[in-house]
Design a protein around this motif. Sequence first.
Motif, PDB file in Angstrom:
ATOM      1  N   ALA A 410      43.369  28.350  54.465  1.00 41.00           N
ATOM      2  CA  ALA A 410      44.557  27.696  53.920  1.00 41.00           C
ATOM      3  C   ALA A 410      45.445  28.695  53.178  1.00 41.00           C
ATOM      4  N   VAL A 411      44.820  29.550  52.362  1.00 43.47           N
ATOM      5  CA  VAL A 411      45.593  30.547  51.621  1.00 43.47           C
ATOM      6  C   VAL A 411      46.248  31.542  52.582  1.00 43.47           C
ATOM      7  N   SER A 412      45.522  31.938  53.638  1.00 43.81           N
ATOM      8  CA  SER A 412      46.079  32.876  54.613  1.00 43.81           C
ATOM      9  C   SER A 412      47.267  32.277  55.346  1.00 43.81           C
ATOM     10  N   ALA A 413      47.188  30.981  55.698  1.00 42.32           N
ATOM     11  CA  ALA A 413      48.293  30.326  56.398  1.00 42.32           C
ATOM     12  C   ALA A 413      49.566  30.336  55.557  1.00 42.32           C
ATOM     13  N   ILE A 414      49.405  30.394  54.238  1.00 47.45           N
ATOM     14  CA  ILE A 414      50.570  30.412  53.348  1.00 47.45           C
ATOM     15  C   ILE A 414      51.104  31.831  53.164  1.00 47.45           C
ATOM     16  N   PHE A 415      50.205  32.800  52.943  1.00 49.02           N
ATOM     17  CA  PHE A 415      50.640  34.126  52.514  1.00 49.02           C
ATOM     18  C   PHE A 415      50.764  35.144  53.644  1.00 49.02           C
ATOM     19  N   VAL A 416      49.982  35.037  54.731  1.00 43.61           N
ATOM     20  CA  VAL A 416      50.106  36.009  55.820  1.00 43.61           C
ATOM     21  C   VAL A 416      51.506  36.012  56.431  1.00 43.61           C
ATOM     22  N   PRO A 417      52.156  34.843  56.653  1.00 45.34           N
ATOM     23  CA  PRO A 417      53.550  34.882  57.143  1.00 45.34           C
ATOM     24  C   PRO A 417      54.520  35.545  56.167  1.00 45.34           C
ATOM     25  N   ARG A 418      54.189  35.594  54.886  1.00 45.17           N
ATOM     26  CA  ARG A 418      55.040  36.304  53.931  1.00 45.17           C
ATOM     27  C   ARG A 418      54.851  37.815  54.047  1.00 45.17           C
ATOM     28  N   ILE A 419      53.640  38.214  54.426  1.00 46.85           N
ATOM     29  CA  ILE A 419      53.389  39.642  54.640  1.00 46.85           C
ATOM     30  C   ILE A 419      54.002  40.096  55.953  1.00 46.85           C
ATOM     31  N   PHE A 420      53.830  39.295  57.007  1.00 47.32           N
ATOM     32  CA  PHE A 420      54.414  39.574  58.322  1.00 47.32           C
ATOM     33  C   PHE A 420      55.380  38.438  58.671  1.00 47.32           C
ATOM     34  N   PRO A 421      56.661  38.583  58.360  1.00 51.76           N
ATOM     35  CA  PRO A 421      57.630  37.489  58.582  1.00 51.76           C
ATOM     36  C   PRO A 421      57.757  37.064  60.044  1.00 51.76           C
ATOM     37  N   MET A 423      55.444  36.157  61.920  1.00 49.88           N
ATOM     38  CA  MET A 423      54.478  35.088  62.173  1.00 49.88           C
ATOM     39  C   MET A 423      54.874  33.822  61.418  1.00 49.88           C
ATOM     40  N   ARG A 424      54.361  32.677  61.896  1.00 47.69           N
ATOM     41  CA  ARG A 424      54.560  31.400  61.226  1.00 47.69           C
ATOM     42  C   ARG A 424      53.205  30.851  60.805  1.00 47.69           C
ATOM     43  N   TYR A 425      53.228  29.877  59.916  1.00 41.29           N
ATOM     44  CA  TYR A 425      51.972  29.348  59.371  1.00 41.29           C
ATOM     45  C   TYR A 425      51.100  28.733  60.453  1.00 41.29           C
ATOM     46  N   TYR A 426      51.732  28.124  61.488  1.00 37.37           N
ATOM     47  CA  TYR A 426      50.934  27.491  62.532  1.00 37.37           C
ATOM     48  C   TYR A 426      50.271  28.527  63.436  1.00 37.37           C
ATOM     49  N   HIS A 427      50.849  29.727  63.532  1.00 35.31           N
ATOM     50  CA  HIS A 427      50.164  30.792  64.269  1.00 35.31           C
ATOM     51  C   HIS A 427      48.854  31.165  63.560  1.00 35.31           C
ATOM     52  N   VAL A 428      48.954  31.341  62.235  1.00 37.24           N
ATOM     53  CA  VAL A 428      47.776  31.733  61.455  1.00 37.24           C
ATOM     54  C   VAL A 428      46.733  30.621  61.461  1.00 37.24           C
ATOM     55  N   ALA A 429      47.175  29.377  61.301  1.00 39.91           N
ATOM     56  CA  ALA A 429      46.238  28.249  61.276  1.00 39.91           C
ATOM     57  C   ALA A 429      45.482  28.133  62.594  1.00 39.91           C
ATOM     58  N   LEU A 430      46.186  28.334  63.701  1.00 38.46           N
ATOM     59  CA  LEU A 430      45.521  28.254  65.002  1.00 38.46           C
ATOM     60  C   LEU A 430      44.499  29.374  65.170  1.00 38.46           C
ATOM     61  N   LEU A 431      44.840  30.568  64.713  1.00 40.47           N
ATOM     62  CA  LEU A 431      43.907  31.684  64.813  1.00 40.47           C
ATOM     63  C   LEU A 431      42.628  31.406  64.017  1.00 40.47           C
ATOM     64  N   TYR A 432      42.780  30.885  62.814  1.00 38.52           N
ATOM     65  CA  TYR A 432      41.612  30.572  61.987  1.00 38.52           C
ATOM     66  C   TYR A 432      40.806  29.405  62.563  1.00 38.52           C
ATOM     67  N   ALA A 433      41.454  28.511  63.294  1.00 36.72           N
ATOM     68  CA  ALA A 433      40.725  27.396  63.902  1.00 36.72           C
ATOM     69  C   ALA A 433      39.889  27.854  65.090  1.00 36.72           C
ATOM     70  N   VAL A 434      40.413  28.813  65.848  1.00 32.85           N
ATOM     71  CA  VAL A 434      39.726  29.291  67.056  1.00 32.85           C
ATOM     72  C   VAL A 434      38.672  30.349  66.708  1.00 32.85           C
ATOM     73  N   ALA A 435      38.919  31.131  65.656  1.00 35.38           N
ATOM     74  CA  ALA A 435      38.061  32.283  65.342  1.00 35.38           C
ATOM     75  C   ALA A 435      36.583  31.939  65.176  1.00 35.38           C
ATOM     76  N   PRO A 436      36.186  30.838  64.485  1.00 31.62           N
ATOM     77  CA  PRO A 436      34.742  30.569  64.345  1.00 31.62           C
ATOM     78  C   PRO A 436      34.021  30.361  65.670  1.00 31.62           C
ATOM     79  N   ILE A 437      34.690  29.723  66.634  1.00 31.96           N
ATOM     80  CA  ILE A 437      34.063  29.517  67.944  1.00 31.96           C
ATOM     81  C   ILE A 437      33.828  30.856  68.629  1.00 31.96           C
ATOM     82  N   LEU A 438      34.856  31.699  68.622  1.00 34.93           N
ATOM     83  CA  LEU A 438      34.721  33.007  69.252  1.00 34.93           C
ATOM     84  C   LEU A 438      33.744  33.890  68.481  1.00 34.93           C
ATOM     85  N   ALA A 439      33.724  33.741  67.152  1.00 35.47           N
ATOM     86  CA  ALA A 439      32.788  34.520  66.341  1.00 35.47           C
ATOM     87  C   ALA A 439      31.344  34.144  66.663  1.00 35.47           C
TER      88      ALA A 439
END
Length: 706
Positions: A410-421, A423-439
């Motif tokens: 949740a914190v990454s979805a808010i702040f990562v797009p501020r570090i890399f403009p 990207m959007r919050y939904y890009h980060v949220a989707l990555l975090y949703a998929v990552a545990p399965i791939l991990a």
Amino acid sequence: MAPVAGHRHPRSSEEAETAAAVAAGQDGEEEPSVEVAFAGQPPPPWWRQVTVRSVAVSTVLGAVLSFMSMRIGLTAGVGPTFNIVASLLGFFVIKSWTRLLARFGVASQPFTRQENVVLQTCIISCSTLSFYGGFTTYLLAMTETVAKSAGGTGTGKDVYTLHTGNVVAFLGLVTFASLFCTLPLRKLMILDYKLMYPSGSAIAGIVNSFHTPAGAATAKRQVLAMSKAVVGSFMWASFQWVYTGGSGCGFQVFPLFGLKAYKQKFYFDFSASLVGVGMICPVLINFSMLFGSIITSFFLWPTLQSKKGDWYNDPSPTNFKGINGYKVPMGISMVLGDCLFQLGSITIRAASHFHMNRQQRNPGGTNIPADGNSDKQTALSYDERRRNKIFLNEGLPGYVSVAGYILFAAVSAIFVPRIFPQMRYYHVALLYAVAPILAFCNSYASGLCDWSLASVYAKLAIFLVGAWVGEASGGAIAGLAACGVMLMIIGNAAELMHDFKTGYLTLTSPLSMFISQVIGTALGCLINPLVFLSFEKLVGKEHLGEAGSVFSAPLATAYRGLAILSVEGTKILPKHSIEFCIAFFLMAFCLDCLSAVAKARKWKASNYIPNAMAMAIPFLIAPNIAIDMALGSLLLVIWKKTDKKNANMLAVVVASGLICGDGLWALPSALLSIFQIEPPICMKFFSSHQNKIMREHFLPKVTTSR
């Protein structure tokens, strides 16, 4: 006096069990026990395993290994693993420290194998961020220098200036999330499915041998051999420096195979660290790289250079519209072909293994618990019973892990797009949703065959997110940032499982392992950006990733190429580049199929079929690296032929010493550069024709008087 009933010594049952284990091992009923030797040394509580001295040593060694790892990645494009180096150095430093204190009559806490594992885990958690953090790959690929080297303009939304504060924040958010990603699965992976995690098991074997009386002599020989290799490698690096007083001078440009081969960068550069890397890497991998270097340097590149003016006109050797438009895409095509085969193969094996274990655990519809209450549990060996008890009784609850991951997501979805403009919050949220399965898939596959596919998933993220964002909105930077999220979460999750396997085999508390991971990660998030900043100051920001420079960062160029292709498509590539890419993609895939069939049918030729991934590396880096690594393999083969016992015992530590010694020279070399102390001699090689011209124009003519 007879013992009173009901008042048995509290350890008598364990001592009886230990005696039974010894007898069983002597009678051959069980395999020789490791834990019997440590029966009189109960593991200390977790708060005594994570010590102040281990954290202090981890800080120093983590910084040194991060520096060496980053330097090798920036020059050779190789991400070395220092697990064994960390174990050896940690053991050597703290053992030396405790002995020094003992000489002065100062008592100190005994150095246990548990503290050794915690120390090694902390060091590796810090140093692996030099690769997973993207300082030699995706982060550097965002810079203006790499963008220009890859043929871009180096302006606009497709470049990103690396600010240390932003990098620290990005690393902290993502890497701490990776620690919680697969944490609830440690029991499933290690106890239920009994995955081997070969690297983690190997480290545990070394640590156990260091701390047992039977292994003390072996450990002493290994430490002595490593010390000699470190000193020798360091002295050789300092000797070479003396002859580098100018551009293109020194042993690094020794034309061992002739000047024509040297023009194609086919030469031996006397790098002790790369020879050491070659001694660690499998022989087939090194000679596959050499085979790929020979094909590209003497056949493929000369043929493409002869097509200049017909297939392409751009004279730049680094522009994607020139010859680099063949080299990088062809190399990436081979990498993707090999990765596609490996991904499919490992997925099938993992699914089959998963199904087989599920049937064994649940043959009649009732699960067999692994908590000591089943008949199956009573059949476990003495070592397994001791290890399971500690592994199950300590650790974080599952709900804490899930909550921690969700919080960081949740914190990454808010702040990562501020570090890399871009990207959007939904890009980060989707990555975090998929990552545990791939991990989970990657950790399971890594446990089966010690092969991590984290970089493959990360490269796929570049294509998907880059194409999603689009070229106009900065898709290249967005794809590279997405690559970083996936690489850190998936890669670190697999590394954590390897560390848990090491801890399991050494009776180290899972809680102390997790705490050491947290400390090491925190150190890595601070140390690695500072190490990268030091490279920028010492080398020059404009030279990091510059094509043709010493710190050319070949992997960063490759990642940049992937990002460009993801948003621009194939329109920028020269003529027939796509056809070459398809051909080499199919060649890599077919080569892997042939190798798999040969191994399945046990053909003798299976050990001689080149590895497609290794063959692809010379497409992206200079062939001299393959020559150094092949020499390392050749030396190891000769050593094993002449003295197999000592070679098996000392080869890895000698190789580690060569890497460490050469890497340590980077520190005084940097200081000499800071104080503008130049090497006194320039050793350079010319052809006989060049030598004649030089003598005629630059040397004074000798006249004789009568």
